[in-house]
Design a protein around this motif. Structure first.
Motif, short mmCIF file in Angstrom:
data_model
loop_
_atom_site.label_atom_id
_atom_site.label_comp_id
_atom_site.label_asym_id
_atom_site.label_seq_id
_atom_site.Cartn_x
_atom_site.Cartn_y
_atom_site.Cartn_z
N MET A 1 0.84 -1.16 0.00
CA MET A 1 0.00 0.00 0.00
C MET A 1 0.89 1.24 0.00
SD MET A 1 -3.09 1.03 2.60
CE MET A 1 -2.90 -0.50 3.38
N GLU A 2 0.46 2.26 -0.68
CA GLU A 2 1.24 3.49 -0.78
C GLU A 2 1.10 4.33 0.48
OE1 GLU A 2 -2.00 6.09 -3.17
OE2 GLU A 2 -1.41 4.12 -3.84
N TYR A 3 1.96 5.29 0.58
CA TYR A 3 1.90 6.21 1.72
C TYR A 3 1.07 7.42 1.33
CZ TYR A 3 5.56 3.30 3.56
OH TYR A 3 6.25 2.23 4.01
N VAL A 4 -0.02 7.64 2.03
CA VAL A 4 -0.93 8.74 1.73
C VAL A 4 -1.07 9.57 2.99
CG1 VAL A 4 -3.27 9.34 1.03
CG2 VAL A 4 -2.20 7.32 0.09
N THR A 5 -0.96 10.87 2.83
CA THR A 5 -1.21 11.76 3.95
C THR A 5 -2.66 12.21 3.89
OG1 THR A 5 -0.56 13.69 2.65
CG2 THR A 5 1.17 12.57 3.91
N ASP A 6 -3.13 12.79 4.96
CA ASP A 6 -4.52 13.25 4.96
C ASP A 6 -4.58 14.76 4.72
OD1 ASP A 6 -3.45 13.92 7.38
OD2 ASP A 6 -5.14 13.23 8.56
N ASP A 7 -3.87 15.22 3.70
CA ASP A 7 -3.81 16.65 3.40
C ASP A 7 -5.06 17.15 2.69
OD1 ASP A 7 -1.30 16.69 4.50
OD2 ASP A 7 -0.26 16.56 2.57
N THR A 8 -5.62 16.36 1.80
CA THR A 8 -6.78 16.81 1.03
C THR A 8 -7.99 15.96 1.41
OG1 THR A 8 -6.41 15.26 -0.79
CG2 THR A 8 -5.23 17.37 -0.90
N PRO A 9 -9.17 16.45 1.09
CA PRO A 9 -10.38 15.66 1.37
C PRO A 9 -10.39 14.31 0.64
CG PRO A 9 -10.99 17.92 0.92
CD PRO A 9 -9.53 17.81 0.64
N LEU A 10 -9.84 14.26 -0.58
CA LEU A 10 -9.79 13.00 -1.31
C LEU A 10 -8.86 12.00 -0.62
CD1 LEU A 10 -9.73 14.12 -5.05
CD2 LEU A 10 -11.65 13.27 -3.72
N ASP A 11 -7.74 12.49 -0.09
CA ASP A 11 -6.83 11.61 0.65
C ASP A 11 -7.50 11.05 1.91
OD1 ASP A 11 -4.79 12.01 -1.17
OD2 ASP A 11 -3.84 13.60 0.01
N ARG A 12 -8.23 11.90 2.62
CA ARG A 12 -8.91 11.44 3.83
C ARG A 12 -9.99 10.41 3.49
NH1 ARG A 12 -8.04 16.87 5.21
NH2 ARG A 12 -10.06 17.52 4.43
N LEU A 13 -10.70 10.63 2.41
CA LEU A 13 -11.73 9.69 1.99
C LEU A 13 -11.11 8.36 1.56
CD1 LEU A 13 -14.78 9.67 1.75
CD2 LEU A 13 -14.54 10.49 -0.58
N TYR A 14 -9.97 8.42 0.87
CA TYR A 14 -9.27 7.22 0.46
C TYR A 14 -8.79 6.42 1.67
CZ TYR A 14 -5.73 4.30 -1.82
OH TYR A 14 -4.97 3.25 -2.26
N LEU A 15 -8.23 7.11 2.64
CA LEU A 15 -7.78 6.43 3.87
C LEU A 15 -8.95 5.81 4.62
CD1 LEU A 15 -5.06 8.91 5.12
CD2 LEU A 15 -4.71 6.64 4.17
N ARG A 16 -10.09 6.47 4.61
CA ARG A 16 -11.29 5.93 5.26
C ARG A 16 -11.75 4.65 4.56
NH1 ARG A 16 -17.21 7.85 4.87
NH2 ARG A 16 -18.15 6.60 6.51
N ALA A 17 -11.73 4.66 3.22
CA ALA A 17 -12.15 3.47 2.48
C ALA A 17 -11.18 2.31 2.73
CB ALA A 17 -12.22 3.79 0.99
N LEU A 18 -9.89 2.61 2.80
CA LEU A 18 -8.91 1.55 3.10
C LEU A 18 -9.12 0.99 4.50
CD1 LEU A 18 -5.60 2.94 1.55
CD2 LEU A 18 -7.11 1.17 0.63
#
Length: 149
Positions: free
Chosen positions: A1-18
């Motif tokens: 899995m890649e490293y994603v920060t929660d900087d943008t709303p799309l990143d936060r949504l992606y982290l939530r789905a994961l």
């Protein structure tokens, strides 16, 4: 899995789905991933393509022209700049016995800067040490250069 920060709303949504998919949080991960994929989020496209291609036959992978087939999603994520998409598509082709597609997408991943793909391309083995390789008759024993996960 890649490293994603929660900087943008799309990143936060992606982290939530994961978190819903892999950690058992409440909710439905598939609609969130579709929402993100339709907005061009590469990580979501790769997750959906991985899910589609897990049990799919070679014909079930689709074509690059079909934007919402597994191959189309991988290709769109690769065009957006995610090298992991090319690596995953190469492995999907290998698992289905298409060694020409495997080499093509492995080469594209290496050209895009994926160091793991460069190492695999240097050796270019037709036998790999993972479970799916056993199913298609291309299993080999683990070697020292293989990653231990």
């Amino acid at each position: 899995m890649e490293y994603v920060t929660d900087d943008t709303p799309l990143d936060r949504l992606y982290l939530r789905a994961l978190a819903i998919r892999y950690e058992g949080h409440r909710g439905l991960w598939m609609p969130i991933m579709w929402h993100l994929a339709l907005r061009g989020y590469p990580g979501a496209m790769i997750e959906l393509a991985d899910w589609f291609s897990y049990y799919a036959s070679f014909e079930g992978m689709g074509t690059a022209a079909d934007a919402f087939s597994a191959v189309g999603l991988y290709r769109r994520a690769y065009v957006k700049g995610d090298t992991r998409a090319a690596q995953n598509l190469a492995v999907s082709y290998f698992n289905r016995g298409d060694l020409n597609g495997y080499r093509t997408w492995l080469r594209r991943a290496a050209r895009a800067g994926d160091t793991e793909a460069k190492a695999q391309l240097r050796y270019f083995e037709l036998r790999l040490p993972h479970r799916q390789a056993r199913k298609i008759g291309r299993l080999r024993p683990m070697q020292k250069r293989d990653d231990v996960i």
